[in-house]
Design a protein around this motif. Structure first.
Motif, PDB file in Angstrom:
ATOM      1  N   TYR A   1       0.786  -1.241  -0.037  1.00 59.58           N
ATOM      2  CA  TYR A   1       0.189   0.062  -0.091  1.00 59.58           C
ATOM      3  C   TYR A   1       0.861   1.230   0.044  1.00 59.58           C
ATOM      4  CZ  TYR A   1      -4.024   2.833   1.176  1.00 59.58           C
ATOM      5  OH  TYR A   1      -5.265   3.896   1.219  1.00 59.58           O
ATOM      6  N   MET A   2       1.795   1.252   0.848  1.00 58.63           N
ATOM      7  CA  MET A   2       2.806   2.429   0.876  1.00 58.63           C
ATOM      8  C   MET A   2       3.439   2.477  -0.338  1.00 58.63           C
ATOM      9  SD  MET A   2       2.251   4.120   3.692  1.00 58.63           S
ATOM     10  CE  MET A   2       3.811   4.916   4.189  1.00 58.63           C
ATOM     11  N   PHE A   3       4.039   1.663  -0.907  1.00 59.72           N
ATOM     12  CA  PHE A   3       4.618   1.570  -2.193  1.00 59.72           C
ATOM     13  C   PHE A   3       4.109   2.105  -3.319  1.00 59.72           C
ATOM     14  CE2 PHE A   3       6.787  -0.673  -5.960  1.00 59.72           C
ATOM     15  CZ  PHE A   3       8.182   0.016  -5.833  1.00 59.72           C
ATOM     16  N   GLY A   4       2.809   1.334  -3.217  1.00 58.52           N
ATOM     17  CA  GLY A   4       1.685   1.969  -4.268  1.00 58.52           C
ATOM     18  C   GLY A   4       1.705   3.392  -4.240  1.00 58.52           C
ATOM     19  N   ILE A   5       1.529   4.087  -3.159  1.00 57.88           N
ATOM     20  CA  ILE A   5       1.359   5.671  -2.859  1.00 57.88           C
ATOM     21  C   ILE A   5       2.680   6.438  -3.446  1.00 57.88           C
ATOM     22  CG2 ILE A   5       1.361   7.585  -0.952  1.00 57.88           C
ATOM     23  CD1 ILE A   5      -0.399   5.419   0.653  1.00 57.88           C
ATOM     24  N   PHE A   6       3.836   5.682  -3.161  1.00 52.91           N
ATOM     25  CA  PHE A   6       5.057   6.251  -3.427  1.00 52.91           C
ATOM     26  C   PHE A   6       4.912   6.356  -5.107  1.00 52.91           C
ATOM     27  CE2 PHE A   6       9.322   5.497  -4.963  1.00 52.91           C
ATOM     28  CZ  PHE A   6       9.946   6.639  -4.698  1.00 52.91           C
ATOM     29  N   ILE A   7       4.820   5.257  -5.800  1.00 57.44           N
ATOM     30  CA  ILE A   7       4.727   5.154  -7.151  1.00 57.44           C
ATOM     31  C   ILE A   7       3.679   6.305  -7.829  1.00 57.44           C
ATOM     32  CG2 ILE A   7       4.112   3.661  -9.295  1.00 57.44           C
ATOM     33  CD1 ILE A   7       4.892   1.237  -7.850  1.00 57.44           C
ATOM     34  N   ALA A   8       2.502   6.397  -7.034  1.00 54.60           N
ATOM     35  CA  ALA A   8       1.684   7.257  -7.694  1.00 54.60           C
ATOM     36  C   ALA A   8       2.012   8.772  -7.692  1.00 54.60           C
ATOM     37  CB  ALA A   8       0.054   7.057  -7.050  1.00 54.60           C
ATOM     38  N   SER A   9       2.678   9.105  -6.319  1.00 53.83           N
ATOM     39  CA  SER A   9       3.143  10.507  -5.944  1.00 53.83           C
ATOM     40  C   SER A   9       4.126  10.966  -7.008  1.00 53.83           C
ATOM     41  CB  SER A   9       3.508  10.580  -4.791  1.00 53.83           C
ATOM     42  OG  SER A   9       4.669   9.767  -4.613  1.00 53.83           O
ATOM     43  N   THR A  10       5.164   9.913  -7.803  1.00 57.13           N
ATOM     44  CA  THR A  10       6.119  10.366  -8.446  1.00 57.13           C
ATOM     45  C   THR A  10       5.959  10.247  -9.874  1.00 57.13           C
ATOM     46  OG1 THR A  10       6.968   8.033  -8.645  1.00 57.13           O
ATOM     47  CG2 THR A  10       7.756   9.351  -6.598  1.00 57.13           C
TER      48      THR A  10
ATOM     49  N   VAL B   1      -5.981 -18.693  -4.082  1.00 56.70           N
ATOM     50  CA  VAL B   1      -6.621 -20.243  -3.553  1.00 56.70           C
ATOM     51  C   VAL B   1      -5.491 -21.225  -4.111  1.00 56.70           C
ATOM     52  CG1 VAL B   1      -8.888 -19.327  -4.191  1.00 56.70           C
ATOM     53  CG2 VAL B   1      -7.733 -20.254  -5.973  1.00 56.70           C
ATOM     54  N   THR B   2      -4.656 -20.681  -4.876  1.00 58.55           N
ATOM     55  CA  THR B   2      -3.483 -21.892  -5.660  1.00 58.55           C
ATOM     56  C   THR B   2      -2.358 -22.258  -4.548  1.00 58.55           C
ATOM     57  OG1 THR B   2      -2.179 -20.086  -6.214  1.00 58.55           O
ATOM     58  CG2 THR B   2      -3.876 -20.716  -7.522  1.00 58.55           C
ATOM     59  N   THR B   3      -2.446 -21.888  -3.308  1.00 58.71           N
ATOM     60  CA  THR B   3      -1.469 -22.193  -2.432  1.00 58.71           C
ATOM     61  C   THR B   3      -1.815 -22.100  -0.942  1.00 58.71           C
ATOM     62  OG1 THR B   3       1.089 -22.164  -2.083  1.00 58.71           O
ATOM     63  CG2 THR B   3      -0.241 -20.226  -2.530  1.00 58.71           C
ATOM     64  N   THR B   4      -0.910 -22.466  -0.151  1.00 60.16           N
ATOM     65  CA  THR B   4      -1.081 -22.065   1.391  1.00 60.16           C
ATOM     66  C   THR B   4       0.276 -21.791   1.901  1.00 60.16           C
ATOM     67  OG1 THR B   4      -0.868 -24.538   2.006  1.00 60.16           O
ATOM     68  CG2 THR B   4      -3.055 -23.710   1.999  1.00 60.16           C
ATOM     69  N   ASN B   5       1.112 -21.555   0.950  1.00 59.46           N
ATOM     70  CA  ASN B   5       2.340 -21.088   1.097  1.00 59.46           C
ATOM     71  C   ASN B   5       2.490 -19.442   1.467  1.00 59.46           C
ATOM     72  OD1 ASN B   5       5.219 -19.870   0.065  1.00 59.46           O
ATOM     73  ND2 ASN B   5       5.737 -22.097   0.624  1.00 59.46           N
ATOM     74  N   LEU B   6       3.000 -19.254   2.859  1.00 62.63           N
ATOM     75  CA  LEU B   6       2.928 -18.166   3.425  1.00 62.63           C
ATOM     76  C   LEU B   6       3.924 -17.062   2.527  1.00 62.63           C
ATOM     77  CD1 LEU B   6       1.995 -16.270   5.676  1.00 62.63           C
ATOM     78  CD2 LEU B   6       4.200 -16.926   7.041  1.00 62.63           C
ATOM     79  N   VAL B   7       4.821 -17.426   1.945  1.00 58.53           N
ATOM     80  CA  VAL B   7       5.627 -16.467   1.237  1.00 58.53           C
ATOM     81  C   VAL B   7       5.146 -15.942  -0.264  1.00 58.53           C
ATOM     82  CG1 VAL B   7       7.952 -16.354  -0.157  1.00 58.53           C
ATOM     83  CG2 VAL B   7       8.052 -17.558   1.981  1.00 58.53           C
ATOM     84  N   TYR B   8       4.410 -17.132  -0.556  1.00 54.22           N
ATOM     85  CA  TYR B   8       3.611 -16.922  -1.735  1.00 54.22           C
ATOM     86  C   TYR B   8       2.456 -15.910  -1.485  1.00 54.22           C
ATOM     87  CZ  TYR B   8       0.981 -18.009  -6.269  1.00 54.22           C
ATOM     88  OH  TYR B   8       0.323 -17.646  -7.129  1.00 54.22           O
ATOM     89  N   TRP B   9       1.740 -16.373  -0.570  1.00 61.48           N
ATOM     90  CA  TRP B   9       0.571 -15.241   0.016  1.00 61.48           C
ATOM     91  C   TRP B   9       1.074 -13.745   0.122  1.00 61.48           C
ATOM     92  CZ3 TRP B   9      -2.368 -19.011   3.861  1.00 61.48           C
ATOM     93  CH2 TRP B   9      -3.444 -19.518   3.410  1.00 61.48           C
ATOM     94  N   SER B  10       2.263 -13.772   0.665  1.00 67.17           N
ATOM     95  CA  SER B  10       2.864 -12.393   1.166  1.00 67.17           C
ATOM     96  C   SER B  10       3.164 -11.426  -0.196  1.00 67.17           C
ATOM     97  CB  SER B  10       4.232 -12.602   1.720  1.00 67.17           C
ATOM     98  OG  SER B  10       4.108 -13.285   3.067  1.00 67.17           O
ATOM     99  N   VAL B  11       3.710 -12.202  -1.244  1.00 63.85           N
ATOM    100  CA  VAL B  11       3.893 -11.510  -2.603  1.00 63.85           C
ATOM    101  C   VAL B  11       2.420 -10.999  -3.055  1.00 63.85           C
ATOM    102  CG1 VAL B  11       4.854 -11.909  -4.851  1.00 63.85           C
ATOM    103  CG2 VAL B  11       5.881 -12.814  -3.215  1.00 63.85           C
ATOM    104  N   LEU B  12       1.458 -11.959  -2.936  1.00 59.18           N
ATOM    105  CA  LEU B  12       0.247 -11.607  -3.609  1.00 59.18           C
ATOM    106  C   LEU B  12      -0.541 -10.441  -2.801  1.00 59.18           C
ATOM    107  CD1 LEU B  12      -1.243 -15.190  -4.119  1.00 59.18           C
ATOM    108  CD2 LEU B  12      -0.423 -13.389  -5.830  1.00 59.18           C
ATOM    109  N   ARG B  13      -0.241 -10.543  -1.402  1.00 54.85           N
ATOM    110  CA  ARG B  13      -0.807  -9.317  -0.592  1.00 54.85           C
ATOM    111  C   ARG B  13      -0.215  -7.908  -0.927  1.00 54.85           C
ATOM    112  NH1 ARG B  13      -5.461  -9.271  -0.485  1.00 54.85           N
ATOM    113  NH2 ARG B  13      -5.528  -7.949   1.295  1.00 54.85           N
ATOM    114  N   PHE B  14       1.347  -8.280  -0.988  1.00 53.38           N
ATOM    115  CA  PHE B  14       1.786  -7.060  -1.436  1.00 53.38           C
ATOM    116  C   PHE B  14       1.122  -6.262  -2.585  1.00 53.38           C
ATOM    117  CE2 PHE B  14       5.349  -4.606  -3.688  1.00 53.38           C
ATOM    118  CZ  PHE B  14       5.924  -4.022  -2.413  1.00 53.38           C
ATOM    119  N   ILE B  15       1.262  -7.132  -3.744  1.00 54.01           N
ATOM    120  CA  ILE B  15       0.747  -6.669  -4.928  1.00 54.01           C
ATOM    121  C   ILE B  15      -0.656  -6.183  -4.985  1.00 54.01           C
ATOM    122  CG2 ILE B  15       0.014  -7.512  -7.377  1.00 54.01           C
ATOM    123  CD1 ILE B  15       2.058  -9.531  -7.018  1.00 54.01           C
TER     124      ILE B  15
END
Length: 402
Positions: A58-67, A93-107
């Motif tokens: 969320y913060m990274f998205g703000i940074f991109i939009a402001s630049t 729904v494709t996994t229960t891997n925490l790392v993969y989920w982390s990437v998806l939630r970041f996006i």
């Protein structure tokens, strides 16, 4: 008649963008977390980590939009964000891997903030160029509607015993449907408009900028404490146990009409005075659950909170369009970063105080105290910047030939 129809489509595109960005990409996770924990064995730490990665995005998205400066780039980036928001939701729904989920939630976090700020800027720009009031109340009504829609949708799927995978897929289908009008009707920057006429900016002083950043930081602190813990507070009321989703619906019900009403108030008394009232009411709403734990008081607190926090956001971002009609997203981005910084600091401190004292009362008192600082800052801004703010920043900025 055709222009009026176009304006309605533009507003509808903005509301649909909010449904995807705020409802699905951001707030749906809060409601789905208990279901994911039951169905996947996700730990408290894992759930908290996924929330943190979403906010990092969320913060990274703000940074991109402001630049970004190019309106065309922003337009196509908004289109991309709509697509990625749907994909990041469906891919859960494709996994229960925490790392993969982390990437998806970041996006999803990047898509949430980026599309909200970009859409707000594009809509404000379109309104200014077409000589409408530079107001975002109708657009930000989509935030309240998104909270209501996602809460009702998830409750409906729970009633059909949908598991966590079916819930995410249901949200993905919903996001796909509402993303389409947002992508089709979001105003595309016109070469004719940009080449034929420009708008003159009326930037405030550096002191105003710094104090407004402080005031909006305070608003972010007041927002996130209640937003983070209101479900827990409601669950703590014996007669409301098991009704955590009710909190989000009440917040949405408060937010939807309030942002439109805030625009009308700002037209009559000025943006800063409207903000002053919003801050004051939000302080009252934050304090209510600390003073009285009855059902009626907690419900009233949720309604006031929903209405006032969204009014603050809408009014401040509308201010961006009045100061910088040529590129409102830059000012929006700076304000959003201040708002977001508070959201990183406040939950941890409030959670610590709740652990130490066994309830959220002290955290709520502190939150209202921080909001009071913001209110005092706005009072000071009214004194030092009275001429530019008191309706001398026109709703329709002056056009000059390029």
């Amino acid at each position: 008649m055709l222009t009026e129809l176009t304006r309605n489509r533009v507003y509808f595109a903005g509301i649909c963008s909010m449904l995807v960005a705020v409802g699905v990409a951001r707030f749906s996770y809060t409601l789905l977390l208990p279901i994911m924990q039951d169905g996947t064995g996700l730990t408290e730490f894992g759930g908290g980590w996924l929330a943190s990665t979403n906010y990092m995005g969320y913060m990274f998205g703000i940074f991109i939009a402001s630049t970004l400066n190019s309106l065309k780039t922003k337009y196509y980036l908004h289109q991309l964000y709509m697509v990625l928001a749907v994909i990041s939701c469906a891919a859960m729904v494709t996994t229960t891997n925490l790392v993969y989920w982390s990437v998806l939630r970041f996006i999803a976090g990047v898509c949430a903030s980026g599309s909200m700020i970009i859409a707000s800027g594009l809509i404000l720009k379109w309104l200014v160029l077409n000589k409408y009031h530079a107001e975002l109340g109708i657009h930000f009504a989509g935030c309240g509607l998104s909270i209501i829609a996602v809460s009702v949708l998830i409750d409906g799927m729970i009633s059909f015993s949908a598991d966590w995978k079916q819930q995410w897929m249901g949200l993905s289908v919903f996001a796909t449907v509402v993303a389409l009008p947002s992508m089709l009707w979001m105003p595309k920057p016109s070469i004719k408009h940009q080449a034929g006429s420009t708008v003159s900016d009326t930037p405030p002083s550096k002191l105003f900028n710094r104090l407004m950043l402080l005031a909006y930081f305070c608003a972010g602190y007041g927002y996130v404490v209640t937003a983070t813990f209101i479900v827990d507070i409601i669950e703590g009321v014996e007669s409301l146990q098991g009704q955590g989703n009710l909190a989000f619906i009440l917040v949405g019900l408060g937010a939807t009409p309030a942002v439109i009403f805030a625009d009308r108030v700002a037209r009559r008394i000025g943006t800063l005075k409207a903000l002053l009232w919003a801050y004051g009411l939000q302080i009252f709403g934050i304090l209510l659950p600390a003073i009285n734990h009855s059902v009626s008081v907690v419900i009233l607190s949720a309604l006031i909170f929903g209405g006032t926090f969204m009014a603050c956001v809408s009014l401040v971002l509308t201010m961006a369009g009045r100061f910088f009609p040529s590129n409102p997203a830059k000012f929006m981005g700076k304000m959003a970063l201040a708002y977001g910084t508070a959201q990183i600091l406040a939950p941890a401190l409030t959670g610590y105080l709740a652990d130490q004292f066994g309830n959220y009362d002290l955290g709520l008192y502190l939150s209202s105290g921080v909001m009071l600082v913001g209110l005092i800052v706005i009072l000071f801004l009214l004194k030092i910047e009275k001429p530019p703010i008191k309706n001398k920043i026109p709703d329709k900025p002056k056009f000059v030939s390029s």
